[in-house]
Structure formats: structure tokens, C-alpha cells
Design an enzyme around this catalytic site. Structure first.
Site, PDB file in Angstrom:
ATOM      1  N   SER A 145       0.835  -1.195   0.000  1.00 51.31           N
ATOM      2  CA  SER A 145       0.000   0.000   0.000  1.00 51.31           C
ATOM      3  C   SER A 145       0.878   1.257   0.000  1.00 51.31           C
ATOM      4  CB  SER A 145      -0.961  -0.041   1.199  1.00 51.31           C
ATOM      5  OG  SER A 145      -1.917   0.985   1.118  1.00 51.31           O
ATOM      6  N   GLU A 163     -12.638  13.390  -7.858  1.00 52.77           N
ATOM      7  CA  GLU A 163     -12.368  14.672  -8.520  1.00 52.77           C
ATOM      8  C   GLU A 163     -10.909  14.776  -8.971  1.00 52.77           C
ATOM      9  OE1 GLU A 163     -13.577  17.678  -5.779  1.00 52.77           O
ATOM     10  OE2 GLU A 163     -15.711  17.295  -6.072  1.00 52.77           O
ATOM     11  N   HIS A 187      -4.319  -0.177  -4.131  1.00 50.58           N
ATOM     12  CA  HIS A 187      -5.792  -0.258  -4.080  1.00 50.58           C
ATOM     13  C   HIS A 187      -6.398   0.357  -5.348  1.00 50.58           C
ATOM     14  CE1 HIS A 187      -5.213  -1.249   0.158  1.00 50.58           C
ATOM     15  NE2 HIS A 187      -4.488  -0.167   0.277  1.00 50.58           N
TER      16      HIS A 187
END
Length: 201
Positions: A145, A163, A187
Site C-alpha cells: 500500500s 475529482e 488499491h
């Protein structure tokens, strides 16, 4: 010159807990299914690997370190340590540098990749890490991660996934520079991070 060592970036959420299952006779047995962590050991020295866990990125370092210690115990790793480095002032302590020189593998946990860069960039620790990575064929640097995202020279430091395409929303900064030809995103599908990656590239 290409590095001789091995870099293992992990997308995140890898299995690090053994599960209990019932056998046909009804007795409980522990099933170890941690392929990714097992692969890290395989790429170094197997069960003889001396691996150091670095939970700098995590907001819960003791808990996350405990999970990895237990996981590697189930995988029969004989020597597992934790370098609980929180700030740059701690990074170059002699004990940590000595342990880095003796380790076969280093693993950065998940959390916030900016914490990793803040603590390790421009340190003697990184000089030694880079030297070993470039010159030792069996030396492994793994990260999951945030620990994976911090590996690249250009690193995504944050931003809103929805966004991401709006100007100024995706933040990038200099990473650890272990890989210079790619930007690593964790992810990727689950958290919808394609937009952030597109902007960063």
C-alpha cells in the site's frame, strides 16, 4: 546500471492472519494462506530470512507490527524484527543502521506514504538501503500500500479519487526513488484511483 536486488511493491490488503478451519474429524486446524508474505521470504532466503518490518507509515504501528510478527511466525521465519521509526531524528540511529546492514529483507507497511518519505529521504539509512539494493542480488525491499507507493521517484501524495481530474486535486511529490520509470498506485480498482494515476503520469 540496473539494481541487482529485488523490489516487491504490493497493492495492499494482503492476507497476514492465519485462519482456523475444521478438519473432516471436526478438529480445528490452522490454515496458513499468506502467499504474498511467503513470496517475500522465497525471494530472499526462505525461512532463514532476516526480515525487518518498518511501520513508519502506519497510525497504529504496534498493532500492524504485531500482525506481521504473527504472520511471519506462522510462515516459520526464524528472524523477524520491527524498526519502529517515527521521525527522521530516529532513522539514522546506530542500532537501526546496524540492523539494516544485517537484514536480508526490509518491508514497509501501509498507512501514509508521506510519512515514509519524511522520515527516510536524504538519510544515511537510505544511502545504505540503496547501496544494498543496487549491489546485492538476494536483498529484498518490499512495501505494501503506502509502502509500495513511496518506492517510486515520483509519488502520488494524495488527492480525491472522484475529482482527480480537476486541476490541483491530485498531489504528487518526490518519493524514495527506488524505481524511476514508474509510478506505483495501491488499491487501484477498489478505491477508483485511475484518475489520480492518469494525472500523475
Amino acid at each position: 546500471m540496473n539494481p541487482k536486488g529485488k523490489l516487491i511493491p504490493i497493492g495492499g490488503n494482503e492476507t497476514k492472519r492465519a485462519t482456523k478451519e475444521k478438519t473432516a474429524s471436526g478438529r480445528a486446524s490452522i490454515k496458513v494462506k499468506m502467499e504474498i508474505l511467503h513470496r517475500i521470504l522465497q525471494e530472499a532466503k526462505g525461512s532463514q530470512t532476516h526480515i525487518e518490518i518498518i511501520p513508519t507509515a502506519s497510525a497504529i504501528p504496534n498493532e500492524i507490527s504485531g500482525d506481521y510478527l504473527e504472520a511471519y511466525k506462522h510462515l516459520m521465519a526464524h528472524k523477524v524484527g520491527v524498526m519502529n521509526i517515527r521521525t527522521k531524528l530516529q532513522t539514522d540511529k546506530k542500532d537501526y543502521l546496524d540492523r539494516l546492514k544485517k537484514a536480508d529483507a526490509i518491508m514497509f507497511t501501509g498507512g501514509d506514504q508521506r510519512k515514509i518519505v519524511s522520515a527516510f529521504a536524504d538519510t544515511e539509512f537510505m544511502n545504505i538501503l540503496n547501496e544494498r539494493y543496487h549491489n546485492e542480488p538476494n536483498f529484498v525491499i518490499a512495501g505494501t500500500s503506502a509502502g509500495a507507493m513511496g518506492m517510486s521517484e515520483i509519488m502520488i501524495a494524495g488527492g480525491d479519487s472522484i475529482e482527480a481530474m480537476f486541476k490541483g486535486t491530485t498531489r504528487i511529490q518526490k518519493g524514495l526513488g527506488l524505481i524511476k520509470t514508474a509510478i506505483i498506485v495501491s488499491h487501484f480498482v477498489v478505491r477508483g484511483r485511475f484518475g489520480r494515476l492518469a494525472v500523475a503520469v
